[in-house]
Scaffold this active site. Structure first.
Site, PDB file in Angstrom:
ATOM      1  N   HIS A  64      16.792   4.449  -1.561  1.00 30.32           N
ATOM      2  CA  HIS A  64      16.524   3.214  -0.363  1.00 30.32           C
ATOM      3  C   HIS A  64      15.293   2.612  -0.424  1.00 30.32           C
ATOM      4  O   HIS A  64      15.116   1.190  -0.810  1.00 30.32           O
ATOM      5  CB  HIS A  64      17.096   3.553   0.888  1.00 30.32           C
ATOM      6  N   GLU A  65      14.595   3.397  -0.388  1.00 25.08           N
ATOM      7  CA  GLU A  65      12.835   3.295  -0.481  1.00 25.08           C
ATOM      8  C   GLU A  65      12.465   2.669  -1.655  1.00 25.08           C
ATOM      9  O   GLU A  65      11.824   1.684  -1.811  1.00 25.08           O
ATOM     10  CB  GLU A  65      12.030   4.116   0.193  1.00 25.08           C
ATOM     11  N   HIS A  68      13.349  -1.134  -2.197  1.00 29.82           N
ATOM     12  CA  HIS A  68      12.396  -1.999  -1.695  1.00 29.82           C
ATOM     13  C   HIS A  68      11.322  -1.744  -2.722  1.00 29.82           C
ATOM     14  O   HIS A  68      10.638  -3.064  -2.932  1.00 29.82           O
ATOM     15  CB  HIS A  68      11.952  -1.217  -0.419  1.00 29.82           C
TER      16      HIS A  68
END
Length: 144
Positions: A64-65, A68
């Site tokens: 998820h990170e 980004h």
């Protein structure tokens, strides 16, 4: 897991799933409480919650990170509401929200003269209060 092991894991996941290298720093931040991690826009570093290591979805949190991270560096939509973010997150198998951590709650156990049980999260001074059912005096039993 140390910060060096985390760095190696993030680099490995980035190379395997995104086919791109991770060139910045990944560290643990003990001040994170409810979130699994965060991407810092100014420095491009990643911070992770050390309490999430034991969660089976920890690799999905890293993905998820990294979504980004990679989308921001490619000048695409890196925010949660952007379609680019949603598409890439689904493609690599990341999770949208961090799982809830089990928080143990302690209660103070009080009992009145007539054996009515009272449980409270905060401790209080028994001389200032009475039992609401019978009006009897309270006594602190223990902390559960």
């Amino acid at each position: 897991m140390t910060n060096d092991e985390l760095q190696n894991l993030v680099q490995k996941i980035s190379q395997q799933d995104f086919k791109r290298s991770f060139k910045h720093q990944a560290i643990f931040n003990v001040r994170l409480r409810t979130t699994g991690g965060r991407y810092i826009l100014k420095t491009h570093n990643l911070e992770f919650n050390p309490k999430m290591i034991s969660v089976p979805e920890f690799e999905a949190i890293i993905k998820h990170e990294l979504v980004h991270y990679h989308l921001h560096l490619m000048h695409k939509g890196y925010r949660h509401a952007d379609q680019d973010f949603k598409t890439l997150l689904a493609h690599v198998g990341g999770i949208r929200y961090a799982p809830k951590l089990a928080i143990s709650q302690h209660y103070w156990h009080y009992q009145c003269e007539n054996r009515h049980d009272i449980f409270r999260i905060r401790r209080f001074q028994v001389t200032h209060y009475r039992c609401r059912q019978c009006g009897g005096r309270l006594q602190l039993i223990n902390r559960t």
